[in-house]
Design a protein around this motif. Structure first.
Motif, short mmCIF file in Angstrom:
data_model
loop_
_atom_site.label_atom_id
_atom_site.label_comp_id
_atom_site.label_asym_id
_atom_site.label_seq_id
_atom_site.Cartn_x
_atom_site.Cartn_y
_atom_site.Cartn_z
N HIS A 35 -14.97 1.39 -3.10
CA HIS A 35 -15.23 1.27 -1.65
C HIS A 35 -14.63 2.45 -0.89
O HIS A 35 -15.28 3.03 0.00
N LYS A 36 -13.43 2.81 -1.25
CA LYS A 36 -12.77 3.93 -0.58
C LYS A 36 -13.54 5.23 -0.80
O LYS A 36 -13.78 5.98 0.16
N GLN A 37 -13.93 5.50 -2.04
CA GLN A 37 -14.63 6.74 -2.34
C GLN A 37 -15.98 6.81 -1.63
O GLN A 37 -16.35 7.84 -1.07
N LEU A 77 -15.38 7.33 2.21
CA LEU A 77 -14.93 8.67 2.54
C LEU A 77 -16.04 9.71 2.33
O LEU A 77 -16.10 10.71 3.05
N GLU A 122 0.83 -1.21 0.00
CA GLU A 122 0.00 0.00 0.00
C GLU A 122 0.87 1.26 0.00
O GLU A 122 0.55 2.23 -0.69
N GLU A 144 0.84 4.06 -3.04
CA GLU A 144 0.55 5.47 -2.76
C GLU A 144 1.72 6.35 -3.16
O GLU A 144 1.54 7.42 -3.75
N MET A 147 -12.54 5.17 7.02
CA MET A 147 -13.35 4.18 6.32
C MET A 147 -13.93 3.13 7.27
O MET A 147 -15.01 2.59 7.03
N ASP A 172 -7.08 7.58 6.33
CA ASP A 172 -8.09 7.08 5.39
C ASP A 172 -8.71 5.78 5.91
O ASP A 172 -9.94 5.60 5.88
N LYS A 173 -7.88 4.86 6.39
CA LYS A 173 -8.38 3.56 6.84
C LYS A 173 -9.25 3.70 8.09
O LYS A 173 -10.29 3.05 8.21
N GLU A 188 -11.85 -1.73 -4.96
CA GLU A 188 -11.16 -1.11 -3.83
C GLU A 188 -11.32 0.40 -3.86
O GLU A 188 -11.59 1.03 -2.83
N GLU A 189 -11.13 0.98 -5.04
CA GLU A 189 -11.24 2.43 -5.17
C GLU A 189 -12.67 2.90 -4.94
O GLU A 189 -12.91 3.93 -4.29
#
Length: 319
Positions: A291-293, A296, A110, A114, A158, A154-155, A288-289
């Protein structure tokens, strides 16, 4: 948008903290100071009253016959920036405590991904770290630390929200443009306050003047002037840059120069150095992206998350 613009704030916080705030942040689990205090004035009291003996004062600057001591600098920095830096330091500790409590970790993979997204704005990894070092005084480890803090925040953010698989699939279906290959423009520019100045510089460029040299000498953009106007690689739909400028540059061939283009800062002369198209995301990466969006967007703001963590771990400031 170049990541180092955002990192400048981090560097300011780090620098002030190193100079001025050692020992001022107290969180519940830190050892508490003794209530006993000598009746004799301490060195700290003397600093606050400007009473340090001259031979004990560390002079950091002078002007005329006046001298500025490190203690004076510390006091001034603390007065103007203390609250901001204290909060930043406490938030970092709270993030570490919450990550430990939840078993949240940031993997090396990760971190690598990043970092690569940050480096993508530059010609090479070497150039990226050179700019971090020369303009922000950050070495590789400091950059990695900031990346890790961002990923942890971020984690944790989330983790406060539940997102279903159906929501993820719906998001992907409704936002296909976010998962398509991305067009990146490698550009450099010269920003001037007036069109007249831009016209003059364009004429000099037509006569063979060096673009980078003119940018260093005349550009009023503080983030790129020292780099010869190099803006790095910018997505053709980057919301932080003028749409007219990006559209006009996207239609150019590498090496071409255009301008002046009117922008918020004044007028810009732009040269396209190169163009590339990124690869499409795999289905797993799309999920994954997405879920993150979604997480957030549904979660509290960063400010609220930080406030909650500070409250949870009984953050306490003593001055």
């Amino acid at each position: 948008m170049k990541k180092y613009e955002w990192l400048k704030l981090v560097v300011v916080v780090q620098a002030i903290a190193m100079i001025a705030l050692t020992g001022f942040v107290i969180i519940k689990w830190w050892p508490q100071p003794s209530e006993e205090r000598s009746e004799q004035p301490s060195q700290t009291d003397n600093v606050e009253q400007g009473l340090l003996p001259e031979d004990k004062t560390d002079i950091v600057a002078s002007i005329g016959n006046e001298k500025i001591s490190r203690e004076q600098l510390t006091k001034e920095l603390y007065a103007h920036h203390g609250d901001t830096v204290l909060r930043s330091m406490m938030v970092q500790k709270a993030l570490e405590l919450e990550a430990q409590a939840q078993g949240i970790m940031v993997t090396e993979q990760e971190m690598k991904e990043e970092l690569q997204s940050w480096i993508a704005d530059y010609d090479s990894e070497e150039q990226f770290y050179t700019i971090m070092r020369e303009q922000l005084s950050m070495d590789k480890q400091q950059v990695r630390d900031e990346v890790k803090s961002k990923l942890l925040l971020d984690k944790i953010t989330m983790s406060m929200v539940n997102i279903s698989n159906s929501q993820i699939e719906e998001y992907i279906a409704n936002h296909p443009e976010q998962f398509l290959p991305e067009v990146l423009l490698h550009m450099r520019w010269i920003v001037t306050e007036t069109k007249q100045k831009s016209d003059q510089l364009l004429l000099e460029l037509e006569q063979g003047a060096d673009f980078a040299q003119l940018a260093r000498q005349y550009s009023v953009d503080p983030f790129t002037a020292n780099d010869g106007g190099d803006m790095g690689k910018i997505a053709v739909d980057d919301p932080f840059y003028d749409k007219k400028l990006l559209a006009r540059t996207d239609g150019m061939q590498p090496g071409q120069i255009t301008g002046p283009i009117e922008i918020d800062q004044g007028h810009a002369i732009v040269q396209l150095l190169g163009k590339e198209v990124t690869e499409s995301l795999s289905l797993e990466k799309q999920r994954e992206e997405a879920h993150k969006q979604l997480a957030l967007m549904a979660a509290m703001s960063q400010q609220q998350v930080e406030d909650e963590l500070l409250k949870k771990y009984d953050a306490l400031i003593t001055k």
